[in-house]
Scaffold this active site. Sequence first.
Site, short mmCIF file in Angstrom:
data_model
loop_
_atom_site.label_atom_id
_atom_site.label_comp_id
_atom_site.label_asym_id
_atom_site.label_seq_id
_atom_site.Cartn_x
_atom_site.Cartn_y
_atom_site.Cartn_z
N LYS A 267 0.85 -1.21 0.00
CA LYS A 267 0.00 0.00 0.00
C LYS A 267 0.88 1.25 0.00
O LYS A 267 0.66 2.17 -0.78
CB LYS A 267 -0.86 -0.01 1.26
CG LYS A 267 -1.47 1.31 1.66
CD LYS A 267 -2.37 1.20 2.86
CE LYS A 267 -1.64 1.35 4.14
NZ LYS A 267 -1.36 2.73 4.59
N ASN A 268 1.91 1.25 0.85
CA ASN A 268 2.69 2.47 1.04
C ASN A 268 3.70 2.73 -0.08
O ASN A 268 4.40 3.75 -0.06
CB ASN A 268 3.38 2.47 2.41
CG ASN A 268 2.36 2.59 3.53
OD1 ASN A 268 1.20 2.89 3.29
ND2 ASN A 268 2.78 2.31 4.74
N ARG B 261 -8.25 -1.14 4.99
CA ARG B 261 -7.44 -0.08 4.38
C ARG B 261 -6.10 -0.62 3.93
O ARG B 261 -5.52 -0.14 2.97
CB ARG B 261 -7.21 1.05 5.40
CG ARG B 261 -8.47 1.79 5.79
CD ARG B 261 -8.13 3.04 6.52
NE ARG B 261 -7.02 3.70 5.86
CZ ARG B 261 -6.28 4.65 6.42
NH1 ARG B 261 -6.55 5.04 7.64
NH2 ARG B 261 -5.30 5.22 5.77
N CYS C 270 -4.61 11.51 13.36
CA CYS C 270 -5.33 10.24 13.28
C CYS C 270 -5.10 9.56 14.63
O CYS C 270 -4.48 10.11 15.52
CB CYS C 270 -4.82 9.40 12.12
SG CYS C 270 -3.24 8.66 12.44
N ARG D 234 0.54 13.85 13.59
CA ARG D 234 1.02 13.61 12.23
C ARG D 234 1.00 14.89 11.37
O ARG D 234 0.32 14.99 10.37
CB ARG D 234 0.23 12.48 11.59
CG ARG D 234 0.35 11.22 12.43
CD ARG D 234 -0.21 10.00 11.81
NE ARG D 234 0.56 9.57 10.66
CZ ARG D 234 0.16 8.55 9.89
NH1 ARG D 234 -0.99 7.98 10.14
NH2 ARG D 234 0.87 8.17 8.86
N ASP E 80 5.24 0.08 11.96
CA ASP E 80 4.01 -0.56 11.47
C ASP E 80 3.93 -2.04 11.88
O ASP E 80 2.91 -2.68 11.62
CB ASP E 80 3.91 -0.46 9.94
CG ASP E 80 3.66 0.98 9.52
OD1 ASP E 80 3.74 1.26 8.31
OD2 ASP E 80 3.41 1.82 10.39
#
Length: 416
Positions: A22-23, A395, A115, A120, A303
Site C-alpha cells: 500500500k505504502n 485499508r 489520526c 502527524r 508498522d
Amino acid sequence: MDKIIIQGGKALHGDVLISGAKNAALPVMAAALLTEGTNTFHNIPDLMDIKTIKKLLRNLGAQIEGEQTLQINVDKINSCVAPYELVKTMRASVLVLGPLVARMGVARVSLPGGCAIGARPVNLHIKALEEMGAQIELKEGYIEAKAKKLKGAEIYFDISTVTGTENVMMAATLAQGTTILRNAACEPEVVNLAEVLNGMGAKISGAGTDVIKIEGVTSLKPTEGTIIPDRIEAGTFMIAAGMTHGELNILGCVPEHLEALINKLRDTGMKISPIKGGLKATGTKKINSVDVKTLPYPGFATDLQAQMMAYMSIGGGLSVITETVFENRFMHVSELARMGADITIQGNNAIVRGVPQLRGAPVMATDLRASASLILAALVAKGTTEISRVYHLDRGYEQIEKKFSAVGANIKRVAG
Ligand code: EPZ
C-alpha cells in the site's frame, strides 16, 4: 459495520502470497500527476486506500482503468484541489501536493489532520517546498501553494519522514536545478518510487540512503512500473507463524526488506529461512521475550510494533517495547488487555509480561496495524474473539481473512 470472528487455537501451516505494498502504491499513483500520457503500474493491491486515491486522482482529472495492473492517464489536470472530505479519510492524500505544485504551479490540499496514532503534522513537507520557492499559506484548513517554477534546494529534514521525502522528491523532479535531500527516509517504498520516477525520465540518485539527489528536468514521460511486495503484510504473517507455533511459506516477499524483524523473530526462537520466492517462518515451542524499539528504516518498523506486542504478550518473560516514531501508537494495548494480556505503559514504553494463555473477547479495532495485532492475539486466544470496526483492516490488508483461513485459521467475516 463488518466484524471478524475468530476461534483461537489452530497452528497455521501453508503458503501465503504477499500483495503489493500500500505504502509504495500510493506515492507511485500520485506520481502519475507529473506526466501526460498513460502510465502502467503492476501489482497494485486491492485495498480501501487504493480506492480512495483513485477517487482523488479522478477528481483532479486522471483517467484510470484496471485493478491489479492499472493504467493512469493524466493528459489534463482540471482541478488542483484535494478536498477535506477525501483527505480526512486518508492522510496519504497529501502526496498529491508535490506533484501538483511541480506540474501546475498551484495546489490546494486539505491539511490531513491527525489520526488515532498521532498528530502527524506535515510541516516538514511544507517547509521543504517553501525552501524550493513555493509560496504557501494555511487557510481554512487547507494548504494553498503557488510556485511559478520550483527551484532546486539543499533540504534537511529534522525528522526522517517517509511521505515528506516522497512528496519533495516528486516535486524536485521538475524543479529548475538540483535538489539534495538530507536525513531523507530510506524505506524501500521510497526506492520503489524513485525507480518509477527515473523510469519517467527523472534524474534521481541515492534513494535508499539518507542523502537523495534530484536533478530537475523540463518534463517527464509516462512509464511502466511494478509495486514492491508489502513488507508489513509479510511481517504480520511471519509473526502469526511464531504465535501459533506453525510454519508458513511467505511467498513474494523481499527478505532484505525484513531484516530487522527477521533478526528479532530469530531471537524469540523462531526459525526463518530463505526459500524459493520468499521466506519460511517456523514457530518455536518456547517463545523468548525480546525487547523492541521502533526506528525509521532499516530499524524495526513502527508498522509492526502492534503485531510484535501481540506476540510478546504470550512470550516466556518480560519484553519492553519502545515506540519512537509516533506519539500515540499504543491504542491496541487496552484491547489486548481485554484478552488477558499483561501490559503496562510508561511513556513511550510498553512493558509486556508474557502470559500462558490469552482469552477470546469482543474487541474493537482502532487503527490499521492495531487491528492486525488483535487478529494475531485472537488466533492463539482460548475461545471466540469478535473484532469490530474492521474497516480499519480493509485499508491495508488485502482479503486478510481469506489468507488466514487458507492456512488453517478458524476465521470468518460477518456483515455488521
Ligand atoms: C508513512 O507515514 C506510512 N504511510 C506509515 O504507515 C508509517 O507508519 C510511517 O511512514 C512511518 O514509517 C505511508 O507511507 C502512506 P512519517 P508518514 O512522515 O509518512 C513526524 C500504515 O500503517 N512528522 O514518516 O505520514 C510524524 O509525526 C501507515 O501503513 C512531522 O513531525 O510518516 C512522525 O512522528 C501508518 N512532520 C514521524 O515524523 C512532518 O512534516 C514519522 O512520520 C512529517 C512527519
